[in-house]
Design an enzyme around this catalytic site. Sequence first.
Site, short mmCIF file in Angstrom:
data_model
loop_
_atom_site.label_atom_id
_atom_site.label_comp_id
_atom_site.label_asym_id
_atom_site.label_seq_id
_atom_site.Cartn_x
_atom_site.Cartn_y
_atom_site.Cartn_z
N GLU A 255 46.18 64.82 2.40
CA GLU A 255 45.37 65.17 3.63
C GLU A 255 44.84 66.49 3.81
OE1 GLU A 255 44.28 66.31 7.09
OE2 GLU A 255 46.32 65.90 7.84
N CYS A 289 43.97 70.51 11.80
CA CYS A 289 42.99 70.20 10.47
C CYS A 289 41.63 69.37 11.42
CB CYS A 289 43.46 69.36 9.65
SG CYS A 289 44.46 67.70 10.11
#
Length: 487
Positions: A255, A289
């Site tokens: 990720e 993120c």
Amino acid sequence: MAGSTTAPVALEFETFLNVIDGKLSRTEVTRSSLNPSTLEENPQVPLSTPADVDKAVVAATNAWSSWAETPWAERQDAVRAYTDALETRVDDFARMLVKEQGKPLHFARFEILASLKFLRGFSEMTLPEEVIEETEEPYHKVSIRHPPLGIAVGIVPWNYPVFLSLGKIGPALLTGNVFILKPSPFTPYCCIKLVELAQGFFPPGVLQVLSGDDRLGPWLTSHPGVHKVTFTGSTATGKRVMESCSKTLKSVTLELGGNDAAIVCADADPEIVAPALANLALANSGQLCIAIKRIYVHESIYSAVLTRLVEHVKGMQVGDGFVEGVALGPIANQPQYDRIKALLHHIQASGLNIAIGDTTQLNPAGKGLFISPTIVDNPPDTSSIVVEEPFGPVFPVLKWSDEAEVIRRANDTHMGLGASVWTNDAAQANRITQKLRAGNVWTNTHGVLQFNAPFSGVKQSGIGVEYGTEGLKDYCALQTIHTTLKA
């Protein structure tokens, strides 16, 4: 030589040790990180060696078979009991999180409470056998089951260490894997205590933690006894993790970074969308993120939205996370602070228009790693603030007029983690979202996650899936069973 003692029942936040095979384990050498608000040293933490990695892998190997054979319902009960125990220590974890990561106390509490919600959600999920075909006379059945991979290593970053750790630990343990947690060198403290607390609920070796420096990750990812690596962090580091895992063909979930675009359409109300956009772009001081990184606003409402964004950001107080009313804490560590300073200097040198912020006065709240929130007004698409992921409290607002063109601009990035569309026109929202190349797309919000919904990136934002049923399967092998019985 490293020594071990039995993990205590009581949990205190003054001594921080590795957890190996159910015991607290010291190392000969220790290190510490800094409180990013005060620049004072936090407590000492272990500096793990290859020998510590070997010991943890041996303990995990010994624990795996028994844990994998433990009925799913019993594993669920263990996760629930652990979650209940963690809930009684929310304030302790939140205060430690502020000291090591810097985020304001109410946001630290939110991170831990969100983690509890996800853990409880995971504990209600199952992965039953899937029947593909079943016939009689003669009996024939084709089914799919999902056995655990084995020993999983979780490498988590410094921006959301509690949430990202538990988001990996829960699915890994529920599916019958054992788990070794490797925290960021900048934020090891809460992670260590999460695993220490867990020793009262899981057998020795099922959940372990190793603290160390930048050498520790490669030791774990290259270890032949590890079967699975799940990594959250930068795209550049993710590529190195994948390269290391490839040598032993480990399963890997990545990720990675994002450069999320928000497309604001002409019918959006500036008074409503601008505060939401600012909050979602500056969450955790932009160190997220799936924070909004680029805001594209239709030209008909551009001035109104930009004005309202500036007004809202002016009211966001920067400071120490323990000070009441603070909305934005410091940058979490010196290397990231230096990267954002370099970006701000580049913005200044490039002569871009600054709607709010000061690229020369970088410490608005004292000696800590503080940066004023900065909005760049309609920079060129080729500028670094548009092309790169800043991962800080700096973002551009850009003007658009043609729908097809703004979709092309939003997709013009090697990242593809998230994106959002802001409109009350359902047809327009559907039209745009179907063409956005991102793993996660929202309408009139951004960055919202659910434990039962898959989360993944496309392009260079990741490989594999977190959360949801698909996230559980990422910790499992796929086994197809063909059964035929004679009549």
